[in-house]
Design a protein around this motif. Structure first.
Motif, PDB file in Angstrom:
ATOM      1  N   PRO A   1       8.821   4.307   6.948  1.00  0.00           N
ATOM      2  CA  PRO A   1       7.909   5.426   7.197  1.00  0.00           C
ATOM      3  C   PRO A   1       7.915   5.735   8.688  1.00  0.00           C
ATOM      4  N   VAL A   2       7.704   6.975   9.050  1.00  0.00           N
ATOM      5  CA  VAL A   2       7.634   7.339  10.467  1.00  0.00           C
ATOM      6  C   VAL A   2       6.258   6.961  11.000  1.00  0.00           C
ATOM      7  N   HIS A   3       6.249   6.140  12.037  1.00  0.00           N
ATOM      8  CA  HIS A   3       5.017   5.745  12.709  1.00  0.00           C
ATOM      9  C   HIS A   3       5.106   6.188  14.157  1.00  0.00           C
TER      10      HIS A   3
ATOM     11  N   GLN B   1       0.818  -1.223   0.000  1.00  0.00           N
ATOM     12  CA  GLN B   1       0.000   0.000   0.000  1.00  0.00           C
ATOM     13  C   GLN B   1       0.846   1.265   0.000  1.00  0.00           C
ATOM     14  N   SER B   2       2.135   1.085  -0.041  1.00  0.00           N
ATOM     15  CA  SER B   2       3.035   2.234   0.071  1.00  0.00           C
ATOM     16  C   SER B   2       3.150   2.987  -1.256  1.00  0.00           C
ATOM     17  N   ARG B   3       3.223   4.287  -1.143  1.00  0.00           N
ATOM     18  CA  ARG B   3       3.532   5.103  -2.311  1.00  0.00           C
ATOM     19  C   ARG B   3       5.026   5.447  -2.313  1.00  0.00           C
TER      20      ARG B   3
ATOM     21  N   SER C   1       4.058  21.100   9.358  1.00  0.00           N
ATOM     22  CA  SER C   1       3.298  20.630  10.537  1.00  0.00           C
ATOM     23  C   SER C   1       4.238  20.354  11.700  1.00  0.00           C
ATOM     24  N   TYR C   2       5.529  20.253  11.380  1.00  0.00           N
ATOM     25  CA  TYR C   2       6.536  19.964  12.415  1.00  0.00           C
ATOM     26  C   TYR C   2       7.154  21.276  12.909  1.00  0.00           C
ATOM     27  N   GLN C   3       6.380  21.999  13.710  1.00  0.00           N
ATOM     28  CA  GLN C   3       6.875  23.217  14.352  1.00  0.00           C
ATOM     29  C   GLN C   3       5.968  23.534  15.537  1.00  0.00           C
TER      30      GLN C   3
ATOM     31  N   ALA D   1      13.725   8.390   5.746  1.00  0.00           N
ATOM     32  CA  ALA D   1      12.396   8.207   6.324  1.00  0.00           C
ATOM     33  C   ALA D   1      11.368   9.102   5.641  1.00  0.00           C
ATOM     34  N   THR D   2      10.113   8.683   5.749  1.00  0.00           N
ATOM     35  CA  THR D   2       9.013   9.471   5.183  1.00  0.00           C
ATOM     36  C   THR D   2       8.012   9.770   6.295  1.00  0.00           C
ATOM     37  N   THR D   3       7.354  10.901   6.185  1.00  0.00           N
ATOM     38  CA  THR D   3       6.298  11.223   7.148  1.00  0.00           C
ATOM     39  C   THR D   3       5.008  11.543   6.392  1.00  0.00           C
TER      40      THR D   3
END
Ligand SMILES: Cc1cc2nc3c(=O)[nH]c(=O)nc-3n(C[C@H](O)[C@H](O)[C@H](O)COP(=O)(O)O)c2cc1C
Length: 219
Positions: free
Chosen positions: A74-76, A23-25, A122-124, A114-116
């Protein structure tokens, strides 16, 4: 550290840990990219170990032969995926990877790829992920340091669901370029060796007190 431009191809081990690669892109594309680069060996952990019983000796042998180790996932929940974590738990053992008679990984490089799902903005502090993404990196960096490995600047793809096909293609091309040009990365020339993190024998319980992972059995 300087490298002769005509040195033989580096041995690169890419550890991929995505629980549903079908299911990964992003990670599927990145794994395909890595598979096409000479001198790269890819370990798709979820395909290799659907039962979560990791062949520690085989993984340690591959790590011993590598110069660059890539952790691709991926980051989980702001960290690594479960099998990536179990791989580190089982494979990076005391007195092999670290500890008084450890050091099997000394001098190697680790690169987090890694992917998020969350986009970069959004990371701030004022957005829903509340921290700059760098705040989630110390466990990776210190894991590398404890094993006397250099932690290279991670390659991150934020907003992996939303990035355009063109941006994903560009990211994959950068991944291929970096893998195929390792160790001739400009920033590595002046990168210092890893700091020393000596763990004394007394820091761990006696061998018999350590709970061993179950042995793999054939049915
Ligand atoms: C269980 C789970 C936890 C996740 N946790 C995070 C997270 O903490 N931060 C984030 O930005 N994205 C999170 N995501 C989104 C994934 O990082 C995103 O789906 C992945 O990077 C996309 O890559 P892929 O196309 O290879 O699947 C999570 C996804 C799942 C399924």
């Amino acid at each position: 550290m300087a490298f002769a431009p005509n040195s033989p191809p580096a041995n690169i081990l890419v550890i991929v840990a995505h629980p549903s690669l079908e299911q990964s892109r992003a990670n599927r594309r990145l794994m395909q990219t890595a598979l096409n680069v000479p001198a790269v060996q890819v370990r798709d952990l979820y395909a290799l170990y659907p039962d979560y019983l990791i062949d520690v000796a085989a993984e340690q042998a591959l790590l011993s032969a590598a110069k660059l180790v890539v952790w691709q996932h991926p980051v989980h929940w702001y960290g690594m995926t479960p099998l990536m974590k179990l791989y580190l738990d089982d494979v990076l053992t005391f007195n092999w990877a670290y500890g008084p008679t450890g050091g099997a990984l000394r001098g190697k490089d680790v690169w987090l790829v890694a992917t998020t799902g969350g986009p970069e903005d959004s990371y701030q502090p004022t957005r829903y992920n509340r921290y700059f993404f760098d705040a989630f990196l110390p466990p990776y960096e210190q894991t590398a340091a404890l094993c006397s490995m250099r932690f290279l600047q991670p390659m991150l793809l934020h907003g992996a669901h939303q990035v355009s096909d063109a941006a994903l293609t560009e990211h994959a091309a950068m991944y291929a370029q970096r893998l195929s040009s390792y160790p001739h990365w400009p920033e590595l020339e002046n990168l210092e060796d890893c700091v020393n993190c000596d763990v004394p024998e007394s820091a761990r319980p006696a061998d018999e007190a350590i709970v061993k992972p179950p042995k793999k059995v054939s049915l």
